[in-house]
Design an enzyme around this catalytic site. Structure first.
Site, PDB file in Angstrom:
ATOM      1  CB  SER A  98     -28.065  11.070 -63.588  1.00  0.00           C
ATOM      2  OG  SER A  98     -28.501  12.019 -64.448  1.00  0.00           O
ATOM      3  CE  LYS A 173     -27.203  14.810 -64.985  1.00  0.00           C
ATOM      4  NZ  LYS A 173     -28.281  16.149 -64.959  1.00  0.00           N
ATOM      5  CE  LYS A 241     -28.396   9.983 -58.772  1.00  0.00           C
ATOM      6  NZ  LYS A 241     -28.745  10.568 -60.273  1.00  0.00           N
TER       7      LYS A 241
HETATM    8  P1  NAP Z   1     -37.976  11.331 -59.054  1.00  0.00           P
HETATM    9  O1  NAP Z   1     -38.836  12.469 -59.025  1.00  0.00           O
HETATM   10  O2  NAP Z   1     -37.458  10.904 -57.626  1.00  0.00           O
HETATM   11  O3  NAP Z   1     -38.320   9.868 -59.735  1.00  0.00           O
HETATM   12  C1  NAP Z   1     -37.600   8.848 -59.781  1.00  0.00           C
HETATM   13  C2  NAP Z   1     -38.516   7.608 -60.199  1.00  0.00           C
HETATM   14  O4  NAP Z   1     -37.905   6.466 -60.138  1.00  0.00           O
HETATM   15  C3  NAP Z   1     -39.584   7.524 -58.939  1.00  0.00           C
HETATM   16  O5  NAP Z   1     -41.085   7.661 -59.627  1.00  0.00           O
HETATM   17  C4  NAP Z   1     -39.392   6.329 -58.326  1.00  0.00           C
HETATM   18  O6  NAP Z   1     -40.446   5.548 -58.079  1.00  0.00           O
HETATM   19  C5  NAP Z   1     -38.653   5.435 -59.567  1.00  0.00           C
HETATM   20  N1  NAP Z   1     -37.770   4.292 -59.239  1.00  0.00           N
HETATM   21  C6  NAP Z   1     -36.692   4.563 -58.575  1.00  0.00           C
HETATM   22  N2  NAP Z   1     -35.929   3.473 -58.255  1.00  0.00           N
HETATM   23  C7  NAP Z   1     -37.110   2.394 -58.759  1.00  0.00           C
HETATM   24  C8  NAP Z   1     -36.852   1.037 -58.971  1.00  0.00           C
HETATM   25  N3  NAP Z   1     -35.759   0.353 -58.654  1.00  0.00           N
HETATM   26  N4  NAP Z   1     -37.953   0.692 -59.663  1.00  0.00           N
HETATM   27  C9  NAP Z   1     -38.848   1.236 -60.214  1.00  0.00           C
HETATM   28  N5  NAP Z   1     -38.952   2.515 -60.182  1.00  0.00           N
HETATM   29  C10 NAP Z   1     -37.965   3.082 -59.538  1.00  0.00           C
HETATM   30  O7  NAP Z   1     -36.523  11.681 -59.873  1.00  0.00           O
HETATM   31  P2  NAP Z   1     -36.287  12.508 -60.912  1.00  0.00           P
HETATM   32  O8  NAP Z   1     -36.048  14.037 -60.626  1.00  0.00           O
HETATM   33  O9  NAP Z   1     -37.166  12.286 -62.009  1.00  0.00           O
HETATM   34  O10 NAP Z   1     -34.934  12.008 -61.480  1.00  0.00           O
HETATM   35  C11 NAP Z   1     -34.809  10.725 -62.210  1.00  0.00           C
HETATM   36  C12 NAP Z   1     -33.422  10.627 -62.865  1.00  0.00           C
HETATM   37  O11 NAP Z   1     -33.196  11.773 -63.688  1.00  0.00           O
HETATM   38  C13 NAP Z   1     -32.247  10.828 -61.852  1.00  0.00           C
HETATM   39  O12 NAP Z   1     -31.111   9.838 -62.068  1.00  0.00           O
HETATM   40  C14 NAP Z   1     -31.885  12.228 -61.799  1.00  0.00           C
HETATM   41  O13 NAP Z   1     -30.559  12.346 -61.297  1.00  0.00           O
HETATM   42  C15 NAP Z   1     -32.000  12.539 -63.287  1.00  0.00           C
HETATM   43  N6  NAP Z   1     -32.189  13.818 -63.464  1.00  0.00           N
HETATM   44  C16 NAP Z   1     -33.175  14.701 -62.581  1.00  0.00           C
HETATM   45  C17 NAP Z   1     -33.265  16.066 -63.203  1.00  0.00           C
HETATM   46  C18 NAP Z   1     -34.192  17.049 -62.325  1.00  0.00           C
HETATM   47  O14 NAP Z   1     -34.039  18.042 -62.404  1.00  0.00           O
HETATM   48  N7  NAP Z   1     -35.218  16.499 -61.623  1.00  0.00           N
HETATM   49  C19 NAP Z   1     -32.514  16.690 -64.212  1.00  0.00           C
HETATM   50  C20 NAP Z   1     -31.542  15.957 -64.783  1.00  0.00           C
HETATM   51  C21 NAP Z   1     -31.521  14.570 -64.500  1.00  0.00           C
HETATM   52  P3  NAP Z   1     -41.118   5.817 -56.601  1.00  0.00           P
HETATM   53  O15 NAP Z   1     -42.008   7.040 -57.062  1.00  0.00           O
HETATM   54  O16 NAP Z   1     -41.974   4.485 -56.427  1.00  0.00           O
HETATM   55  O17 NAP Z   1     -40.095   5.959 -55.638  1.00  0.00           O
END
Ligand code: NAP
Length: 299
Positions: A98, A173, A241
């Site tokens: 997102s 979104k 964010k």
């Molecule tokens: P998360 O658990 O924090 O995972 C994000 C992943 O991205 C982490 O493993 C992180 O690596 C990796 N990452 C971040 N920056 C990076 C970079 N520059 N290079 C390589 N890897 C990178 O977050 P998430 O919940 O999966 O969310 C991911 C996306 O989906 C976000 O945009 C969020 O807003 C969206 N989203 C989330 C949900 C939800 O319920 N969780 C629902 C809908 C949408 P590290 O582990 O090394 O930090």
């Protein structure tokens, strides 16, 4: 189609189960995560671990991204070991993160100059939706690329909508988060009002689940609030964010969205008090600070 080579970059709470679903459907899969241990559940089922987004792109025809924020997607695509340096002409990049719609449009234009296609495909439905393949997927980009990706989207979600051209998925979104953030605030207020009035908030939630006030937020976040169970889920820092993106977008459009701005204050307060890693249902903690009651005795 299961011979299509798939890449996946970003294996956090959402990325890992989504990538697993693609692998379980039989697709050959190349993956990259900054922390190598995050790739283990994927390599255990036959995916190949790579050392950079560039290396993933060298192997793949369709490359998914699921990282945190706008700057992260830019780095994964354009950085020194980014996708753009490895992908072959005609490949498709599908960004499920997102991020800001304006940045998505710029990225799509940049990729097109080297013959690469892009779709923005952010999701709603949380970790549960990712695991159970019931995500809502909101897609922006060219129709023919949407059709190319359709069999993959069908593996991952249930409500899959081509919203419009590049950036339209990200705008959808942002609208989703405008609704979610304000509903989280409303659920917290309702449960605290019940408690302050001496009525069991759990019973109130139960009563409301069958009426017009029912929502996924009342169901899921309401329960988390009652238990003070703030294990993510969807992290406060990611919600913060998303609301930053919503307010910035409204600012650029000259649009007043005061309800969202109010919800942003709760998220600001959580970030300032070191709670960025909690689930965003923790917004109720801010409301409790200005209340005469708490939903649990845990504090
Ligand atoms: P998360 O658990 O924090 O995972 C994000 C992943 O991205 C982490 O493993 C992180 O690596 C990796 N990452 C971040 N920056 C990076 C970079 N520059 N290079 C390589 N890897 C990178 O977050 P998430 O919940 O999966 O969310 C991911 C996306 O989906 C976000 O945009 C969020 O807003 C969206 N989203 C989330 C949900 C939800 O319920 N969780 C629902 C809908 C949408 P590290 O582990 O090394 O930090």
């Amino acid at each position: 189609m299961t011979s299509t080579k798939i890449g996946f970059i970003g294996l956090g709470i959402m990325g890992q189960p989504i990538a697993l679903n693609l692998r379980k459907a039989g697709y050959p899969l190349w993956v990259y995560a900054r922390r190598p241990e995050m790739m283990q559940p994927l390599t255990a089922v036959g995916a190949t671990a790579c050392t950079s987004p560039q290396a993933v792109a060298q192997q793949s025809e369709i490359i998914f991204i699921m990282v945190s924020d706008t700057a992260d997607v830019e780095q994964v695509i354009l950085g020194p070991d980014g996708i753009i340096h490895g992908a072959t002409s005609g490949s498709l990049v599908i960004d499920m993160s997102s991020i800001a719609a304006s940045a998505t449009r710029t990225l799509a234009t940049t990729l097109a100059t080297v013959g690469l296609q892009m779709l923005d495909a952010p999701v709603s439905g949380g970790e549960k939706g990712a695991k159970e393949a019931t995500l809502s997927i909101m897609v922006g980009g060219k129709v023919e690329q949407f059709e190319r990706a359709w069999p993959l989207f069908q593996i991952l979600g249930q409500n899959i909508v081509h919203v419009g051209n590049h950036g339209a998925g990200q705008i959808a979104k942002t609208c989703n988060q405008v609704l979610v953030s304000q509903t989280v605030v409303a659920v917290g207020e309702a449960l605290l009002l019940a408690k302050a009035a001496g009525v069991n908030p759990a019973k109130v939630r139960q009563a409301l689940l069958g009426g017009f006030a029912n929502s996924k937020i009342l169901e899921v976040h309401g329960q988390r609030m009652l238990e003070h169970d703030f294990q993510p889920g969807f992290k406060v820092k990611l919600h913060h964010k998303d609301i930053r993106i919503a307010l910035q977008t409204a600012h650029e459009l000259g649009l007043a969205i005061p309800g969202t701005a109010l919800a942003a204050q709760n998220l600001n307060a959580l970030m300032g008090s070191g709670h960025g890693e909690l689930d965003s249902a923790a917004m109720v903690l801010v409301q409790e600070r200005t209340s005469t009651v708490q939903l649990t005795e845990k504090g």
